[in-house]
Design an enzyme around this catalytic site. Sequence first.
Site, PDB file in Angstrom:
ATOM      1  N   GLU A  47      13.047   0.435  75.050  1.00 31.80           N
ATOM      2  CA  GLU A  47      14.245   0.096  75.817  1.00 31.80           C
ATOM      3  C   GLU A  47      14.970  -1.028  75.085  1.00 31.80           C
ATOM      4  OE1 GLU A  47      15.328  -1.618  80.308  1.00 31.80           O
ATOM      5  OE2 GLU A  47      13.248  -1.144  79.775  1.00 31.80           O
ATOM      6  N   ILE A  48      16.259  -0.866  74.879  1.00 37.77           N
ATOM      7  CA  ILE A  48      17.090  -1.907  74.267  1.00 37.77           C
ATOM      8  C   ILE A  48      18.102  -2.292  75.326  1.00 37.77           C
ATOM      9  CG2 ILE A  48      18.669  -2.480  72.397  1.00 37.77           C
ATOM     10  CD1 ILE A  48      17.216  -0.245  70.769  1.00 37.77           C
TER      11      ILE A  48
END
Length: 133
Positions: free
Chosen positions: A126-127
């Site tokens: 996840e960014i």
Amino acid sequence: MPLQIQSLDHIVLTVKDISTTVEFYQALGMSVQRFQPADGTERTALSFGSQKINLHQAGAEFEPKAAAPLPGSADLCFRTQTPLDECAAHLQACSIEIIEGPVPRTGATGPLKSIYTRDPDGNLIEIANQTEF
């Protein structure tokens, strides 16, 4: 006095192929560190900010290790100040597929807007940008 944890220093990822993993995380802007601890072995880590990810080759992990180290079992969230549209464009330019997002999420310190991908071992990455909803 009770124990008071201050921060996360590093994590360990068990991976199928260290060089493939290094290439992926370098595309996310991480730096490679090669180091020799006191036992004289050579190890590889990825660094970003004041954090580090140590890499263990599956089947040749360093002791002590997790009870059941497996490639692809992690779910990691990395925060960035780079706008997500720029992050997405960069990932696409690096041939890294975005599997979801941008979507609203809740992080350790508040609301996030996130995009998701997978690393070469299948770990969920996840960014995120911290935001206000």
